[in-house]
Design a protein around this motif. Structure first.
Motif, short mmCIF file in Angstrom:
data_model
loop_
_atom_site.label_atom_id
_atom_site.label_comp_id
_atom_site.label_asym_id
_atom_site.label_seq_id
_atom_site.Cartn_x
_atom_site.Cartn_y
_atom_site.Cartn_z
N LYS A 70 0.80 -1.24 -0.14
CA LYS A 70 -0.01 -0.01 0.03
C LYS A 70 0.86 1.28 -0.17
CE LYS A 70 -3.88 -2.44 2.49
NZ LYS A 70 -4.70 -2.50 3.64
N GLU A 71 2.00 1.21 0.70
CA GLU A 71 2.96 2.28 0.85
C GLU A 71 3.71 2.30 -0.44
OE1 GLU A 71 5.33 2.14 4.48
OE2 GLU A 71 6.68 3.43 3.42
N TYR A 72 4.19 1.36 -0.94
CA TYR A 72 5.27 1.24 -2.03
C TYR A 72 4.50 1.83 -3.27
CZ TYR A 72 8.06 -1.04 -5.40
OH TYR A 72 9.05 -1.06 -6.45
N SER A 73 3.12 1.45 -3.30
CA SER A 73 2.45 1.78 -4.74
C SER A 73 1.70 3.02 -4.61
CB SER A 73 1.36 0.79 -5.06
OG SER A 73 1.71 -0.33 -5.35
N GLN A 74 1.69 3.54 -2.95
CA GLN A 74 0.74 4.77 -2.75
C GLN A 74 -0.70 4.48 -3.22
OE1 GLN A 74 1.85 7.79 -1.14
NE2 GLN A 74 2.75 6.05 -0.29
N TRP A 75 -1.09 3.06 -2.90
CA TRP A 75 -2.59 2.58 -3.41
C TRP A 75 -3.31 1.83 -2.29
CZ3 TRP A 75 -5.19 4.30 -7.77
CH2 TRP A 75 -6.16 3.49 -8.13
N PRO A 76 -4.30 2.08 -1.86
CA PRO A 76 -4.73 1.45 -0.72
C PRO A 76 -5.53 0.05 -0.79
CG PRO A 76 -6.32 3.24 -1.44
CD PRO A 76 -5.13 3.27 -2.38
N THR A 77 -5.60 -0.34 -1.85
CA THR A 77 -6.41 -1.61 -1.92
C THR A 77 -5.65 -2.59 -2.96
OG1 THR A 77 -7.63 -0.74 -3.69
CG2 THR A 77 -8.62 -0.57 -1.62
N PHE A 78 -6.33 -3.91 -2.91
CA PHE A 78 -5.89 -4.88 -4.02
C PHE A 78 -7.02 -5.28 -4.62
CE2 PHE A 78 -3.10 -4.83 -0.18
CZ PHE A 78 -1.82 -4.82 -0.63
N PRO A 79 -6.63 -5.81 -6.01
CA PRO A 79 -5.40 -6.00 -6.70
C PRO A 79 -4.59 -4.76 -6.89
CG PRO A 79 -7.27 -6.01 -8.19
CD PRO A 79 -7.92 -6.02 -6.96
N GLN A 80 -3.30 -4.90 -7.06
CA GLN A 80 -2.61 -3.88 -7.77
C GLN A 80 -1.74 -4.26 -8.79
OE1 GLN A 80 0.23 -2.16 -4.54
NE2 GLN A 80 -1.55 -1.88 -3.24
N VAL A 81 -2.01 -3.97 -10.14
CA VAL A 81 -1.35 -4.44 -11.25
C VAL A 81 -0.24 -3.72 -11.68
CG1 VAL A 81 -1.68 -4.98 -13.53
CG2 VAL A 81 -3.65 -5.39 -11.89
N TYR A 82 1.06 -4.29 -11.91
CA TYR A 82 2.16 -3.64 -12.57
C TYR A 82 2.39 -4.16 -14.10
CZ TYR A 82 3.63 -1.09 -8.04
OH TYR A 82 3.69 -0.32 -7.09
N ILE A 83 2.61 -3.23 -15.02
CA ILE A 83 3.00 -3.62 -16.07
C ILE A 83 4.15 -2.96 -16.52
CG2 ILE A 83 2.02 -3.73 -18.40
CD1 ILE A 83 -0.98 -3.58 -17.50
N ASP A 84 4.69 -3.80 -17.20
CA ASP A 84 6.42 -3.37 -17.59
C ASP A 84 7.18 -2.28 -16.63
OD1 ASP A 84 7.98 -3.24 -19.72
OD2 ASP A 84 7.36 -1.49 -20.59
N GLY A 85 7.11 -2.78 -15.59
CA GLY A 85 7.94 -2.05 -14.43
C GLY A 85 7.15 -0.84 -13.52
N GLU A 86 5.98 -0.63 -13.94
CA GLU A 86 5.24 0.51 -13.48
C GLU A 86 3.97 -0.05 -13.06
OE1 GLU A 86 4.66 3.70 -16.07
OE2 GLU A 86 6.90 3.59 -16.76
N PHE A 87 3.37 0.87 -12.07
CA PHE A 87 1.82 0.52 -11.35
C PHE A 87 0.95 0.88 -12.38
CE2 PHE A 87 -1.70 2.05 -8.94
CZ PHE A 87 -1.99 0.79 -8.40
N PHE A 88 0.05 0.09 -12.67
CA PHE A 88 -1.02 0.28 -13.70
C PHE A 88 -2.09 0.68 -13.08
CE2 PHE A 88 -4.19 -0.59 -16.89
CZ PHE A 88 -3.76 0.00 -18.01
N GLY A 89 -2.56 -0.27 -12.15
CA GLY A 89 -3.91 0.32 -11.38
C GLY A 89 -4.41 -0.89 -10.76
N GLY A 90 -5.66 -0.54 -10.21
CA GLY A 90 -6.40 -1.81 -9.53
C GLY A 90 -7.50 -2.16 -10.64
N CYS A 91 -8.53 -2.94 -9.86
CA CYS A 91 -9.62 -3.34 -10.49
C CYS A 91 -10.55 -2.47 -11.68
CB CYS A 91 -10.50 -4.21 -9.77
SG CYS A 91 -11.63 -5.18 -10.44
#
Ligand SMILES: N[C@@H](CCC(=O)N[C@@H](CS)C(=O)NCC(=O)O)C(=O)O
Length: 113
Positions: A70-91
């Motif tokens: 949550k801290e790493y992505s600065q995103w409070p929920t799951f799922p967390q999708v990373y594409i090509d080395g970057e945070f893309f988003g959640g559901c």
């Protein structure tokens, strides 16, 4: 709080490594074979539909990872999708990108990198 401030360096390093060594990685509840939440399941189904190879990491098995992501992505929920080395988003973002065609376009672009 600054991103990464409270996170153990080993944990941050392990996350960096997962993200960099997999073109698509989903931090989720449960596994690809057995998702344990509807949002995580939706993302798995989308990635299957677009025929993209992906890895999953079950955050339910590791409380430090669950908090740390949550801290790493600065995103409070799951799922967390990373594409090509970057945070893309959640559901929600994945559904939108799938429906608009943006996801297929992105995957085509990074396929042969
Ligand atoms: N709107 C979110 C839905 C995901 C969501 O609400 N996840 C919740 C329930 S599974 C969550 O991860 N909560 C934090 C936690 O359980 O640690 C998305 O687009 O991904």
């Amino acid at each position: 709080m600054f991103a990464g401030q409270g996170m153990a360096p080993q944990l941050k390093g392990a996350i960096d490594n997962l993200i960099q060594s997999n073109k698509i990685v989903v931090f989720m509840k449960g596994t690809k074979q057995f998702p344990q939440c509807g949002f995580s399941n939706t993302v798995v189904q989308i990635l299957r539909n677009v025929d993209a190879p992906f890895e999953t990491v079950n955050i339910l098995e590791n409380e430090a990872l669950r908090t740390g992501m949550k801290e790493y992505s600065q995103w409070p929920t799951f799922p967390q999708v990373y594409i090509d080395g970057e945070f893309f988003g959640g559901c929600d973002i994945m559904i939108e990108a799938y429906q608009s065609g943006e996801l297929t376009e992105l995957l085509e672009r990074i396929k042969n990198e």
